[in-house]
Design a protein around this motif. Sequence first.
Motif, PDB file in Angstrom:
ATOM      1  N   PHE A  12       0.830  -1.201   0.000  1.00 24.41           N
ATOM      2  CA  PHE A  12       0.000   0.000   0.000  1.00 24.41           C
ATOM      3  C   PHE A  12       0.866   1.253   0.000  1.00 24.41           C
ATOM      4  O   PHE A  12       0.605   2.214  -0.703  1.00 24.41           O
ATOM      5  CB  PHE A  12      -0.917  -0.012   1.230  1.00 24.41           C
ATOM      6  N   ASP A  13       1.944   1.214   0.818  1.00 20.63           N
ATOM      7  CA  ASP A  13       2.828   2.368   0.891  1.00 20.63           C
ATOM      8  C   ASP A  13       3.515   2.623  -0.444  1.00 20.63           C
ATOM      9  O   ASP A  13       3.710   3.774  -0.843  1.00 20.63           O
ATOM     10  CB  ASP A  13       3.881   2.164   1.985  1.00 20.63           C
ATOM     11  N   ILE A  14       3.890   1.546  -1.132  1.00 20.90           N
ATOM     12  CA  ILE A  14       4.513   1.701  -2.446  1.00 20.90           C
ATOM     13  C   ILE A  14       3.534   2.353  -3.419  1.00 20.90           C
ATOM     14  O   ILE A  14       3.886   3.260  -4.175  1.00 20.90           O
ATOM     15  CB  ILE A  14       4.996   0.337  -2.993  1.00 20.90           C
ATOM     16  N   GLY A  15       2.286   1.892  -3.374  1.00 18.72           N
ATOM     17  CA  GLY A  15       1.271   2.494  -4.237  1.00 18.72           C
ATOM     18  C   GLY A  15       1.065   3.964  -3.923  1.00 18.72           C
ATOM     19  O   GLY A  15       0.926   4.799  -4.822  1.00 18.72           O
ATOM     20  N   ALA A  16       1.074   4.295  -2.614  1.00 15.26           N
ATOM     21  CA  ALA A  16       0.902   5.687  -2.211  1.00 15.26           C
ATOM     22  C   ALA A  16       2.056   6.551  -2.709  1.00 15.26           C
ATOM     23  O   ALA A  16       1.853   7.679  -3.179  1.00 15.26           O
ATOM     24  CB  ALA A  16       0.799   5.782  -0.687  1.00 15.26           C
ATOM     25  N   VAL A  17       3.262   6.005  -2.656  1.00 16.13           N
ATOM     26  CA  VAL A  17       4.437   6.750  -3.119  1.00 16.13           C
ATOM     27  C   VAL A  17       4.376   6.959  -4.630  1.00 16.13           C
ATOM     28  O   VAL A  17       4.683   8.047  -5.138  1.00 16.13           O
ATOM     29  CB  VAL A  17       5.737   6.012  -2.730  1.00 16.13           C
ATOM     30  N   ILE A  18       3.977   5.914  -5.379  1.00 16.91           N
ATOM     31  CA  ILE A  18       3.883   6.023  -6.842  1.00 16.91           C
ATOM     32  C   ILE A  18       2.867   7.098  -7.239  1.00 16.91           C
ATOM     33  O   ILE A  18       3.155   7.982  -8.059  1.00 16.91           O
ATOM     34  CB  ILE A  18       3.494   4.668  -7.466  1.00 16.91           C
ATOM     35  N   VAL A  19       1.676   7.023  -6.658  1.00 20.01           N
ATOM     36  CA  VAL A  19       0.628   7.983  -7.007  1.00 20.01           C
ATOM     37  C   VAL A  19       0.996   9.383  -6.530  1.00 20.01           C
ATOM     38  O   VAL A  19       0.873  10.368  -7.276  1.00 20.01           O
ATOM     39  CB  VAL A  19      -0.724   7.548  -6.413  1.00 20.01           C
ATOM     40  N   GLY A  20       1.491   9.486  -5.289  1.00 21.55           N
ATOM     41  CA  GLY A  20       1.883  10.793  -4.766  1.00 21.55           C
ATOM     42  C   GLY A  20       3.019  11.407  -5.562  1.00 21.55           C
ATOM     43  O   GLY A  20       2.996  12.602  -5.888  1.00 21.55           O
ATOM     44  N   GLY A  21       4.016  10.575  -5.902  1.00 19.73           N
ATOM     45  CA  GLY A  21       5.129  11.062  -6.714  1.00 19.73           C
ATOM     46  C   GLY A  21       4.673  11.476  -8.105  1.00 19.73           C
ATOM     47  O   GLY A  21       5.150  12.474  -8.661  1.00 19.73           O
ATOM     48  N   GLY A  22       3.731  10.710  -8.668  1.00 22.51           N
ATOM     49  CA  GLY A  22       3.196  11.046  -9.993  1.00 22.51           C
ATOM     50  C   GLY A  22       2.503  12.396  -9.995  1.00 22.51           C
ATOM     51  O   GLY A  22       2.722  13.228 -10.882  1.00 22.51           O
ATOM     52  N   TYR A  23       1.675  12.634  -8.962  1.00 20.91           N
ATOM     53  CA  TYR A  23       0.995  13.931  -8.856  1.00 20.91           C
ATOM     54  C   TYR A  23       2.003  15.073  -8.678  1.00 20.91           C
ATOM     55  O   TYR A  23       1.812  16.175  -9.203  1.00 20.91           O
ATOM     56  CB  TYR A  23       0.020  13.925  -7.685  1.00 20.91           C
ATOM     57  N   ALA A  24       3.077  14.804  -7.938  1.00 21.55           N
ATOM     58  CA  ALA A  24       4.092  15.841  -7.722  1.00 21.55           C
ATOM     59  C   ALA A  24       4.763  16.227  -9.041  1.00 21.55           C
ATOM     60  O   ALA A  24       4.948  17.417  -9.334  1.00 21.55           O
ATOM     61  CB  ALA A  24       5.138  15.346  -6.719  1.00 21.55           C
ATOM     62  N   VAL A  25       5.111  15.224  -9.858  1.00 19.51           N
ATOM     63  CA  VAL A  25       5.748  15.492 -11.163  1.00 19.51           C
ATOM     64  C   VAL A  25       4.786  16.246 -12.075  1.00 19.51           C
ATOM     65  O   VAL A  25       5.156  17.241 -12.724  1.00 19.51           O
ATOM     66  CB  VAL A  25       6.192  14.178 -11.827  1.00 19.51           C
ATOM     67  N   ILE A  26       3.537  15.779 -12.128  1.00 23.37           N
ATOM     68  CA  ILE A  26       2.529  16.431 -12.972  1.00 23.37           C
ATOM     69  C   ILE A  26       2.333  17.881 -12.535  1.00 23.37           C
ATOM     70  O   ILE A  26       2.218  18.789 -13.367  1.00 23.37           O
ATOM     71  CB  ILE A  26       1.187  15.673 -12.904  1.00 23.37           C
ATOM     72  N   SER A  27       2.331  18.109 -11.221  1.00 21.13           N
ATOM     73  CA  SER A  27       2.127  19.459 -10.704  1.00 21.13           C
ATOM     74  C   SER A  27       3.256  20.398 -11.131  1.00 21.13           C
ATOM     75  O   SER A  27       3.000  21.509 -11.613  1.00 21.13           O
ATOM     76  CB  SER A  27       2.044  19.423  -9.171  1.00 21.13           C
ATOM     77  N   VAL A  28       4.498  19.948 -10.991  1.00 25.12           N
ATOM     78  CA  VAL A  28       5.644  20.802 -11.316  1.00 25.12           C
ATOM     79  C   VAL A  28       5.705  21.074 -12.820  1.00 25.12           C
ATOM     80  O   VAL A  28       5.794  22.229 -13.274  1.00 25.12           O
ATOM     81  CB  VAL A  28       6.958  20.155 -10.831  1.00 25.12           C
ATOM     82  N   VAL A  29       5.646  20.001 -13.630  1.00 24.02           N
ATOM     83  CA  VAL A  29       5.750  20.144 -15.087  1.00 24.02           C
ATOM     84  C   VAL A  29       4.551  20.896 -15.646  1.00 24.02           C
ATOM     85  O   VAL A  29       4.693  21.785 -16.487  1.00 24.02           O
ATOM     86  CB  VAL A  29       5.878  18.757 -15.763  1.00 24.02           C
ATOM     87  N   GLY A  30       3.362  20.551 -15.158  1.00 22.58           N
ATOM     88  CA  GLY A  30       2.140  21.184 -15.664  1.00 22.58           C
ATOM     89  C   GLY A  30       2.045  22.651 -15.297  1.00 22.58           C
ATOM     90  O   GLY A  30       1.616  23.470 -16.116  1.00 22.58           O
ATOM     91  N   THR A  65      -5.611  23.189 -12.135  1.00 28.98           N
ATOM     92  CA  THR A  65      -5.561  21.769 -11.792  1.00 28.98           C
ATOM     93  C   THR A  65      -4.212  21.407 -11.189  1.00 28.98           C
ATOM     94  O   THR A  65      -4.131  20.733 -10.155  1.00 28.98           O
ATOM     95  CB  THR A  65      -5.812  20.913 -13.049  1.00 28.98           C
ATOM     96  N   CYS A  66      -3.138  21.860 -11.834  1.00 30.95           N
ATOM     97  CA  CYS A  66      -1.790  21.514 -11.379  1.00 30.95           C
ATOM     98  C   CYS A  66      -1.453  22.158 -10.038  1.00 30.95           C
ATOM     99  O   CYS A  66      -0.708  21.578  -9.239  1.00 30.95           O
ATOM    100  CB  CYS A  66      -0.762  21.928 -12.433  1.00 30.95           C
ATOM    101  N   VAL A  67      -2.001  23.330  -9.780  1.00 36.87           N
ATOM    102  CA  VAL A  67      -1.720  24.034  -8.528  1.00 36.87           C
ATOM    103  C   VAL A  67      -2.299  23.282  -7.326  1.00 36.87           C
ATOM    104  O   VAL A  67      -1.713  23.295  -6.234  1.00 36.87           O
ATOM    105  CB  VAL A  67      -2.258  25.480  -8.595  1.00 36.87           C
ATOM    106  N   VAL A  68      -3.449  22.610  -7.520  1.00 37.93           N
ATOM    107  CA  VAL A  68      -4.062  21.897  -6.380  1.00 37.93           C
ATOM    108  C   VAL A  68      -3.535  20.471  -6.224  1.00 37.93           C
ATOM    109  O   VAL A  68      -3.839  19.819  -5.226  1.00 37.93           O
ATOM    110  CB  VAL A  68      -5.606  21.862  -6.498  1.00 37.93           C
ATOM    111  N   PHE A  69      -2.736  19.984  -7.171  1.00 34.63           N
ATOM    112  CA  PHE A  69      -2.210  18.628  -7.058  1.00 34.63           C
ATOM    113  C   PHE A  69      -1.383  18.389  -5.797  1.00 34.63           C
ATOM    114  O   PHE A  69      -1.422  17.284  -5.232  1.00 34.63           O
ATOM    115  CB  PHE A  69      -1.374  18.253  -8.289  1.00 34.63           C
ATOM    116  N   PRO A  70      -0.589  19.373  -5.335  1.00 36.31           N
ATOM    117  CA  PRO A  70       0.141  19.121  -4.080  1.00 36.31           C
ATOM    118  C   PRO A  70      -0.763  18.740  -2.918  1.00 36.31           C
ATOM    119  O   PRO A  70      -0.345  17.987  -2.025  1.00 36.31           O
ATOM    120  CB  PRO A  70       0.839  20.476  -3.825  1.00 36.31           C
TER     121      PRO A  70
END
Length: 317
Positions: A12-30, A65-70
Amino acid sequence: MNSLGANASAEFDIGAVIVGGGYAVISVVGTAGNALVIYAVVTSKELQNSSTVFITNLAATDLMTCVVFPLLVVSRLALYRPYQETMCLVTLSVLHTTILVSVFSLASIALNRLIMILSPTRYYLTIFQRKGFAIWIATLWVIAISVAVLPPDVFGIGRLGYDHQFKVCRPDTSHETSDLYDALLILVLYPVPLLIILVSYITIFVKVMRHNRRMKKQTTSLSMSSSSGSGSDWRDRSKKENRRRFLVQLRITKNMFYVFLAFVLCVTPHAICNFTECPLEAYTRMIVSTNSMLNPIIYGFNHPHFRAAFSEIFKRG
């Protein structure tokens, strides 16, 4: 049993890290990409025209959208706190609204391209005036807020909040009207906007095919008249200039169609997930979110005016 529980927790923690990390990348790039699009429109006279109004609106919604991802990253990785219920309510309300506005903007762009290519310039300018644009865009936002925010927040249809089981912001599936809210979002999100988009681009495609056949005939006619000495240079130049303008508009239209395809590819997995028992909902939601960072990349590679504006901005920087 303890070993199994530890493994499940680790997964579960791995899944949380993958999804959380994905949102972080999308937020910065977007955030960077969509801010660049808006900055390009503000600083480039070439982009300050009626054709880019809906693109700018789309960039603004993607930026929001990207601003609220964090906030989604916090909900995914942090331990639960009481404030996360309110945080998730605000986050999901913004995300659902911006996704709807994005779809409406894509449909508006398709109509804009259709009228630009099919109708004379004077009709296009009559329809797409500054006041008309303001009313059009305001209407998009009013409809989106009415569908995404008012049902759960005012009328009690569905509920937005924090899912304690999966540690993520999401609609409460245990709510008695949750299915009605999901169906409302999907019905507004897909049928009418997608029908407008598909009809518009298919009509444009048919128009382009006919135009190409006509141009081939004209080219043959011009070469024959030129060989007989009866051709007119100014007519040739005028037709070449019209052809050049048509090709530029066609290239812009193709670029916007790529934007539409990217949106469909990102949203469809989650739409399917909503109608099935789907253990990957957290991941399909993240895939939907990637669309917010893709549009500036598509503009940079394919849109002739944005590509030139981006180049100029980077040269000055």
